[in-house]
Motif scaffolding. Structure first.
Motif, PDB file in Angstrom:
ATOM      1  N   SER A 252      65.094   2.864  54.471  1.00 56.93           N
ATOM      2  CA  SER A 252      63.840   3.609  54.379  1.00 56.93           C
ATOM      3  C   SER A 252      63.084   3.256  53.106  1.00 56.93           C
ATOM      4  O   SER A 252      61.851   3.171  53.110  1.00 56.93           O
ATOM      5  N   VAL A 253      63.800   3.066  52.007  1.00 61.29           N
ATOM      6  CA  VAL A 253      63.151   2.700  50.748  1.00 61.29           C
ATOM      7  C   VAL A 253      62.446   1.361  50.879  1.00 61.29           C
ATOM      8  O   VAL A 253      61.274   1.216  50.490  1.00 61.29           O
ATOM      9  N   ILE A 254      63.123   0.369  51.436  1.00 62.89           N
ATOM     10  CA  ILE A 254      62.518  -0.951  51.613  1.00 62.89           C
ATOM     11  C   ILE A 254      61.379  -0.899  52.620  1.00 62.89           C
ATOM     12  O   ILE A 254      60.314  -1.504  52.425  1.00 62.89           O
ATOM     13  N   LEU A 255      61.576  -0.151  53.702  1.00 59.06           N
ATOM     14  CA  LEU A 255      60.559  -0.074  54.742  1.00 59.06           C
ATOM     15  C   LEU A 255      59.286   0.574  54.220  1.00 59.06           C
ATOM     16  O   LEU A 255      58.181   0.043  54.386  1.00 59.06           O
ATOM     17  N   ALA A 256      59.412   1.741  53.587  1.00 55.87           N
ATOM     18  CA  ALA A 256      58.234   2.471  53.104  1.00 55.87           C
ATOM     19  C   ALA A 256      57.630   1.827  51.868  1.00 55.87           C
ATOM     20  O   ALA A 256      56.407   1.716  51.740  1.00 55.87           O
ATOM     21  N   GLY A 257      58.501   1.406  50.943  1.00 56.44           N
ATOM     22  CA  GLY A 257      57.999   0.927  49.669  1.00 56.44           C
ATOM     23  C   GLY A 257      57.491  -0.494  49.684  1.00 56.44           C
ATOM     24  O   GLY A 257      56.586  -0.845  48.912  1.00 56.44           O
ATOM     25  N   SER A 349      59.274   6.058  48.218  1.00 56.40           N
ATOM     26  CA  SER A 349      60.668   5.645  48.052  1.00 56.40           C
ATOM     27  C   SER A 349      61.480   6.761  47.408  1.00 56.40           C
ATOM     28  O   SER A 349      62.616   7.034  47.813  1.00 56.40           O
ATOM     29  N   ALA A 350      60.896   7.412  46.403  1.00 61.93           N
ATOM     30  CA  ALA A 350      61.597   8.514  45.742  1.00 61.93           C
ATOM     31  C   ALA A 350      61.874   9.653  46.717  1.00 61.93           C
ATOM     32  O   ALA A 350      62.974  10.222  46.740  1.00 61.93           O
ATOM     33  N   LEU A 351      60.879   9.995  47.547  1.00 63.64           N
ATOM     34  CA  LEU A 351      61.073  11.087  48.503  1.00 63.64           C
ATOM     35  C   LEU A 351      62.134  10.735  49.545  1.00 63.64           C
ATOM     36  O   LEU A 351      62.935  11.593  49.937  1.00 63.64           O
ATOM     37  N   PHE A 352      62.159   9.482  49.979  1.00 66.55           N
ATOM     38  CA  PHE A 352      63.203   9.083  50.933  1.00 66.55           C
ATOM     39  C   PHE A 352      64.577   9.066  50.276  1.00 66.55           C
ATOM     40  O   PHE A 352      65.584   9.387  50.922  1.00 66.55           O
ATOM     41  N   MET A 353      64.645   8.712  48.999  1.00 69.99           N
ATOM     42  CA  MET A 353      65.931   8.774  48.293  1.00 69.99           C
ATOM     43  C   MET A 353      66.398  10.221  48.169  1.00 69.99           C
ATOM     44  O   MET A 353      67.591  10.512  48.310  1.00 69.99           O
ATOM     45  N   ILE A 354      65.477  11.131  47.922  1.00 72.36           N
ATOM     46  CA  ILE A 354      65.830  12.552  47.861  1.00 72.36           C
ATOM     47  C   ILE A 354      66.298  13.043  49.221  1.00 72.36           C
ATOM     48  O   ILE A 354      67.319  13.752  49.328  1.00 72.36           O
TER      49      ILE A 354
END
Length: 499
Positions: A252-257, A349-354
């Motif tokens: 998700s981080v790679i996809l969104a960011g 990316s931060a929100l998906f990490m959370i």
């Protein structure tokens, strides 16, 4: 060779991570970190020592920082041509930075086949860097397709309960739209051959190619659909919520960011410069799609109970701002689009990490099953609040700068669509407050209590916080670096008008 190394280091590091698993189960993630550290050093060298390469006509300022060109398939005019300017350098820097975040978020989440996972993660990053560097349209398509395959594996192997459905849907959408772009690329090259007798897929050759306005419009549409699907914009967005919801946190981080930004990059690098007249003609439609994406996705966001799905819809909304800005075709809106690309990459990316951290601790993404975590998990709660208000565009943070510049520039192009898009300033606080209220306030559900953020998570979250604050308080270096290629886009559009 430095540009080639930016791609090769990631790919070779991925192979090393995959191979190392047979000797030590913990080695792949360490190799991934080392690979990204080497990549970050190469990017820093590009910032500090690269010499400009002037591809513009005499008397104009150079926009290209570095260039690498070798023959690949000379019979058909296909070369291995890479070039770097301020725009691509910014996006490659974002790619490497968020690569560290993806590895960090996967540190404990990925428990099986770690070698293959980190190979796919680094391979995906290598393909993305290739997209940002490729100046041969066939090579660009090669990297465009190469970055899709590892993301498919990341979703389908390490995703959640409906991962196969989400992975196949992602693959079909991106492949179908990519086929349209391939047809447009091949047709463009054949037209260039008919006019010159030379086969070439090189960006700088095709930039000068004369095109019939009708043909140019259809070729532009082939590129536009591929980039609008990847961005994504309504109505091409339906693959994204499913992909984000089912992907592992690192995916998700790679996809969104990063990967969504390849769609925006394509609009700035190829659609506007290669087809300036067609882009201007299509601009009202594209801006309308952007405004619709902003509002529709924001309304869909606050109707979600799945935390990752909610964040996914906020991504669609922010990408709508980027499309609105790109097709406003003025400097303020284009620079706003670039800032939004960077700021959204960091905050999303931060929100998906959370969301991934909460799912790892609670084994659920449903906000209705969460509440009262503020007292028991204060560090996680405070960081979530920061990025929630960053996402809604709080002044002083990066997202605000991008959205403000986009709206300022879009207002010069169309007042009506700008006013409609600005309504998101009412909707964004709603979905942001829903996250904070449902997850962190109310009675504590102790049966779901798990540990707060640890030292590793705080370090990486701290870097994301500092990046967002720096981009909001001191955006001028980014604006200066992105300005030359954006000015070239505007100049080409002006030349199209004069023509």
């Amino acid at each position: 060779m430095m540009l080639f190394a930016l791609i090769a280091v990631l790919f070779l590091g991925g192979l090393a991570a995959w191979y190392s698993e047979r000797f030590c189960p913990a080695a792949p993630r360490r190799i991934a970190v080392a690979t990204l550290a080497i990549e970050a050093l190469l990017v820093f060298v590009q910032f500090s020592t690269a010499e400009p390469v002037d591809y513009l006509s005499a008397g104009e300022s150079p926009i290209w920082i570095a260039d690498f060109k070798r023959p690949w398939i000379p019979r058909f005019g296909i070369g291995f041509h890479l070039a770097l300017d301020g725009l691509s350098l910014l996006l490659i820097s974002l790619t490497v930075f968020l690569g560290f975040m993806a590895v960090s978020s996967s540190w404990t989440e990925i428990k099986h086949r770690q070698g293959f996972f980190f190979f796919n993660l680094l391979f995906c990053l290598a393909g993305t860097v290739g997209v940002f560097l490729a100046m041969d349209l066939f090579l660009f398509f090669f990297f465009w397709e190469a970055m899709i395959i590892p993301m498919y594996f990341m979703i389908s192997i390490w995703g959640h309960e409906s991962r196969i459905y989400a992975a196949i849907k992602f693959f079909i959408f991106t492949q179908a739209s990519g086929l349209l772009m391939l047809l447009a690329i091949v047709t463009f090259a054949l037209i260039f051959h008919d006019n010159t007798g030379i086969y070439s897929f090189d960006y700088f050759d095709l930039l000068e190619a004369p095109l019939d306005p009708t043909i140019a419009f259809w070729l532009m549409l082939g590129f536009f659909i591929a980039f609008a699907v990847k961005l994504p914009a309504v109505p091409f967005h339906t693959w994204l919520p499913d992909a984000h919801t089912q992907a592992p946190t690192g995916g998700s981080v790679i996809l969104a960011g990063v990967m969504l930004k390849t769609g925006a990059y394509g609009l700035l690098r190829f659609v506007v410069p290669l087809f300036p007249e067609a882009a201007q003609e299509f601009a009202p439609v594209a801006m309308a799609l952007g405004a619709i994406s902003v509002l529709y996705a924001a309304m869909m966001a606050f109707a979600q109970s799945d935390l990752k799905r909610l964040i996914a819809y906020t991504s669609v909304s922010h990408m709508g701002f980027i499309m609105l800005g790109v097709f406003s075709l003025n400097m303020q809106a284009l620079q706003g689009s670039v800032i939004t690309m960077l700021a959204h990459g960091i905050s999303a990316s931060a929100l998906f990490m959370i969301a991934g951290a909460l799912q790892e601790r609670l084994h659920t993404r449903e906000m209705n099953c969460m509440s009262g975590f503020w007292i028991e998990m204060p560090r996680l709660s405070a960081i979530t609040l920061f990025f929630a208000i960053a996402s809604l565009g709080l002044p002083g943070l990066g997202n605000f700068i991008g959205e403000f510049l986009v709206l300022l520039g879009a207002f010069k192009a169309t007042v009506t669509l700008t006013v409609l898009a600005a309504l998101v300033l009412i909707l964004a606080p709603v979905y942001s407050l829903i996250i904070i209220q449902k997850v962190f306030h109310g009675p504590l559900r102790r049966q779901h209590f798990h540990s707060d953020f640890g030292r590793r998570e705080l370090v990486f979250m701290g870097l994301l916080v500092l990046s967002t604050v720096w981009l909001g308080l001191h955006p001028q270096p980014v604006l200066n670096l992105a300005a030359p290629p954006l000015e070239q886009d505007i100049q080409l559009c002006c030349q199209g008008d004069n023509g």
